[in-house]
Design an enzyme around this catalytic site. Sequence first.
Site, PDB file in Angstrom:
ATOM      1  N   TYR A 103       0.837  -1.196   0.000  1.00  0.00           N
ATOM      2  CA  TYR A 103       0.000   0.000   0.000  1.00  0.00           C
ATOM      3  C   TYR A 103       0.874   1.249   0.000  1.00  0.00           C
ATOM      4  O   TYR A 103       1.804   1.359   0.806  1.00  0.00           O
ATOM      5  CB  TYR A 103      -0.900   0.024   1.248  1.00  0.00           C
ATOM      6  CG  TYR A 103      -1.609   1.346   1.446  1.00  0.00           C
ATOM      7  CD1 TYR A 103      -2.888   1.553   0.933  1.00  0.00           C
ATOM      8  CD2 TYR A 103      -0.990   2.402   2.106  1.00  0.00           C
ATOM      9  CE1 TYR A 103      -3.521   2.781   1.071  1.00  0.00           C
ATOM     10  CE2 TYR A 103      -1.609   3.630   2.255  1.00  0.00           C
ATOM     11  CZ  TYR A 103      -2.883   3.810   1.737  1.00  0.00           C
ATOM     12  OH  TYR A 103      -3.514   5.026   1.866  1.00  0.00           O
ATOM     13  N   GLU A 190      -4.046   7.013  -3.874  1.00  0.00           N
ATOM     14  CA  GLU A 190      -3.606   5.741  -3.294  1.00  0.00           C
ATOM     15  C   GLU A 190      -3.277   4.773  -4.416  1.00  0.00           C
ATOM     16  O   GLU A 190      -3.948   4.795  -5.453  1.00  0.00           O
ATOM     17  CB  GLU A 190      -4.734   5.095  -2.475  1.00  0.00           C
ATOM     18  CG  GLU A 190      -4.956   5.694  -1.119  1.00  0.00           C
ATOM     19  CD  GLU A 190      -6.063   4.974  -0.346  1.00  0.00           C
ATOM     20  OE1 GLU A 190      -6.304   5.340   0.797  1.00  0.00           O
ATOM     21  OE2 GLU A 190      -6.692   4.043  -0.903  1.00  0.00           O
TER      22      GLU A 190
END
Length: 387
Positions: A103, A190
């Site tokens: 991530y 993201e």
Amino acid sequence: MKLHEYQGKELLRHFGVNVQEGKVAYTPQEVKNIAVEYAQPVVVKAQVHVGGRGKAGGVKFSPTAEKAYENGQNILGMDIKGLTVNKVLVTKAVDIDKGHEYYVGMIVDRNVQSYTLMASAEGGMEIEEVAAATPEKIIKYRVDPVKGLQPYEARQIALEAGFKGNLNKIADMMVKMSKAAFERDAVLVEINPLFVGEDGIPVALDTKFEIDDNAMYRHLDLASYREVAEEHPLEVEASQHGFAYVKLDGNVGVLGNGAGIVMTTLDVVNRAGAKPANFLDIGGGAKADVVYNAVKIVSKDPDVKAIFINVFGGITRADEVAKGVIQALEEGILTKPVRMRIAGTAEDEAKALLNEKNSDLIKMYPTMFEAAEVAAQEANAASGKGA
Ligand code: GDP
Ligand code: MN
């Protein structure tokens, strides 16, 4: 403005990010055609403005073109958290078991007056749980707002987060993501999962990309990314009238003249024991037609059980406010009680107009606390809640 995954990926690709290849489809047959063209397993992915599509069944691995067709049939038209899926992204699949899902993300962080970069080796669908249960597994780093993210900083963060693979390439992807955030005025970007396969090369499998609405004038080339049909219909209508409108989850519709007074009004509604259903600022100097349009929007919200109008008349004339509300009543638009505190310029004229109309649906009160009290009680009674 939230972007769809395929739009966000397109932007990231412009900045040189290695993005998983894919194409958009609107019908199961188109899904199949893309799968046939790719001649390899694909993933069919719902394009809606919410996260957690995977868990909701909106992301399906499809080993064959037939399976892709079937998944396309199931996902197109599906409801995910109240949004209907009208299109899917068909991507070349990676072998997710032979690699890691990481991530990386960036948000505008008011506390540090810059962007905060976040990185975690525990990427994939569980990142929210990681953030809640083991926040120490997410590395946070303030990015210098002038210099931007430097490659050496990105490499350090990749190391610290425990990323494995070609760290130079992974760091490079973070730097490029950061450039995209800065140059496109993102409030959020993201890449999750950032997938690193056996070859160590990172590839962006999913992205969330949200652009600051106040900066949209600097990104007119992205205007076509906006999909009015995908937004809340009342927010669309409000923005057409130039209102600052935010939908909230309570039952008292709130309307005022100026952001400060509207925020105060939200507090006053809370204090009176109810929850505001929205924030709506009619701005300064609103005429009757503006008030009429604002009342119309708030009335359309099925969650609204009572409306509280709080106006301090300076440039805005109280009688114009009253006229707008009365017009809504006369046209049958107003079906919920309107409780008002309108003080200041032309207050007496407003009172006279309302007295003349003499309707239980519209009443003026001397203070905002009294108006809030009545609106809160009525809204809670209509929602079946105690006062
Ligand atoms: P989200 O649930 O809305 O965040 O959608 P994502 O695009 O992140 O996909 C959810 C999950 O689907 C990922 O965490 C992966 O586990 C899986 N997934 C995504 N892309 C692929 C792929 O190319 N191959 C495989 N096997 N799984 C994938
Ligand atoms: Mn994701």
